[in-house]
Design a protein around this motif. Structure first.
Motif, PDB file in Angstrom:
ATOM      1  N   UNK A   1      11.840  -2.833   3.315  1.00 56.27           N
ATOM      2  CA  UNK A   1      10.963  -2.774   2.149  1.00 56.27           C
ATOM      3  C   UNK A   1      11.186  -1.452   1.427  1.00 56.27           C
ATOM      4  N   UNK A   2      11.077  -1.502   0.097  1.00 55.13           N
ATOM      5  CA  UNK A   2      11.450  -0.333  -0.706  1.00 55.13           C
ATOM      6  C   UNK A   2      10.540   0.867  -0.483  1.00 55.13           C
ATOM      7  N   UNK A   3       9.343   0.662   0.095  1.00 52.38           N
ATOM      8  CA  UNK A   3       8.405   1.768   0.267  1.00 52.38           C
ATOM      9  C   UNK A   3       8.787   2.704   1.416  1.00 52.38           C
TER      10      UNK A   3
ATOM     11  N   UNK B   1      12.599   5.820   8.522  1.00 51.86           N
ATOM     12  CA  UNK B   1      11.681   4.834   9.091  1.00 51.86           C
ATOM     13  C   UNK B   1      12.428   3.593   9.544  1.00 51.86           C
ATOM     14  N   UNK B   2      13.415   3.161   8.751  1.00 48.44           N
ATOM     15  CA  UNK B   2      14.179   1.968   9.107  1.00 48.44           C
ATOM     16  C   UNK B   2      15.121   2.231  10.266  1.00 48.44           C
ATOM     17  N   UNK B   3      15.627   3.461  10.365  1.00 45.65           N
ATOM     18  CA  UNK B   3      16.590   3.787  11.419  1.00 45.65           C
ATOM     19  C   UNK B   3      15.900   4.114  12.738  1.00 45.65           C
TER      20      UNK B   3
ATOM     21  N   UNK C   1       7.593   7.375   4.772  1.00 47.66           N
ATOM     22  CA  UNK C   1       7.495   6.861   3.403  1.00 47.66           C
ATOM     23  C   UNK C   1       8.637   7.383   2.540  1.00 47.66           C
ATOM     24  N   UNK C   2       9.075   6.557   1.618  1.00 44.30           N
ATOM     25  CA  UNK C   2      10.030   7.003   0.610  1.00 44.30           C
ATOM     26  C   UNK C   2       9.239   7.655  -0.518  1.00 44.30           C
TER      27      UNK C   2
END
Length: 380
Positions: free
Chosen positions: A142-144, A149-151, A375-376
């Motif tokens: 998700x773009x947020x 966080x994804x890794x 968060x991005x």
């Protein structure tokens, strides 16, 4: 199974030392077929525990418990754990980290030993379950969410705790009061807030493991209540004069009625938050007719105390062993937030609607909970 069942355990009148209240738990008969021993580690102190192929938890590990269902455990628990030199981090000046650099390594939070025995690390099963709450983070890009966080998800996570010896009055209370005949557990209160529950199968186990409470971990809230709370009132039985008190049998019956009234008041007032809560249980290991579980609360923000813990139950769900840890308000908020994010598949707009707030406010709450790095960051 979604509740703690303390059938077979009876409370006795509380013992008070300043702001600490100890409520003894006694069994009419010990739990048959299970004994609990202590495994002493050279040097004590901090250690690393392998919980997965590439995952370690580092924490304060003074000793382990060994559950023995072989029928050969009558010799009693090992006694005499000696901690290493105190580096001052367990004192009231500052909390020790639950996660720290290792000194020695353990393979697994629960590990089968020779024969019908299982070694596990008290409280660490429960704490690892809390720390690993939705550890993977977002499973969809998700773009947020940030690349980190994804890794890496929530890795690493850390929580603070205090040693029991730094909880004001606890050590003195444990030394001052005698152990009841048949005592197999205790409920510990600080400023009349439930701090911890500790239950074992046999009175001999409890007698030797009773001093280990000062080596347990307690939350920040418990430390504050013990430090700043006022002394709590002692239990006092008042028996009205009357014809029935003219014999020993009548006096004995009146005393038992006072004990019954105290037990009822305790279960419906003091311990209600522990016994009336619906928990999520995760089975850790099956031991013959017994099962080792760890559990998490629902993280409902209703203002009551919430506890994580671990327990061994028999085939009827009755508690043979229990150890709990009271969460602070900040820890409850983090658990609540992580649960709601996971329920929304980590989509911020969906989670915000479920929480009745906006996405901007949800971002603020995520940052306030210590997860801002997930968060991005948007520009502008």
């Amino acid at each position: 199974m979604n509740r703690l069942e303390l059938t077979g355990l009876a409370v006795r009148p509380s013992q008070v030392w300043g702001g600490i209240r100890l409520v003894p738990l006694v069994r009419e008969r010990p739990v048959e077929g299970l004994r609990l021993h202590r495994e002493v580690y050279a040097g004590g102190g901090t250690g690393a525990v392998r919980v997965g192929p590439r995952t370690h938890v580092t924490s304060y590990v003074p000793h382990g418990f060994v559950a023995d269902w072989s029928g050969e455990g009558a010799a009693g628990a090992a006694y005499g754990t000696q901690l290493g030199a105190d580096d001052g981090r367990g004192r009231a000046g500052g909390p020790p980290r639950v996660l720290r650099l290792p000194r020695h390594r353990q393979h697994g939070l629960a590990k089968r030993q020779a024969g019908d025995r299982l070694r596990f690390l008290p409280l660490h099963l429960a704490l690892e379950g809390y720390l690993a709450l939705h550890f993977g983070g977002p499973s969809t890009a998700w773009e947020e969410w940030s690349r980190q966080a994804l890794r890496d998800g929530l890795s690493p996570r850390a929580e603070d705790a205090y040693l029991g010896r730094s909880v004001r009055g606890l050590g003195d209370a444990l030394r001052a009061f005698e152990i009841h005949p048949g005592q197999c557990g205790v409920l510990v209160y600080a400023a009349d807030a439930l701090a911890a529950a500790f239950v074992v199968p046999h009175p001999d186990d409890y007698r030797l493991l009773h001093p280990t409470l000062v080596e347990d971990l307690f939350g920040e809230l418990v430390h504050q209540y013990a430090m700043y709370g006022a002394p709590v009132p002692e239990f006092g039985a008042r028996i009205a004069d009357g014809p029935g008190l003219r014999t020993l049998a009548g006096l004995r019956a009146a005393v038992r009625e006072q004990e019954r009234a105290w037990a009822e008041a305790h279960d419906t007032l003091f311990a209600r938050e522990l016994l009336d809560t619906s928990y999520g249980f995760e089975r850790v290991y099956r031991m013959g007719g017994f099962t080792l579980w760890r559990f998490l609360p629902p993280f409902v923000r209703d203002g009551t105390g919430q506890h994580i813990g671990e327990t061994v139950t028999d085939h009827k769900g009755r508690v043979a062993y229990l150890k709990t840890f009271r969460l602070s308000e900040a820890q409850i908020r983090r658990g609540y937030l992580l649960r709601r994010l996971a329920d929304a598949d980590w989509r911020l707009p969906v989670a915000a609607r479920a929480l009745g707030t906006g996405e901007t406010e949800l971002r603020r709450r995520i940052s306030g909970a210590g997860f801002a790095h997930l968060l991005r960051h948007r520009e502008g």
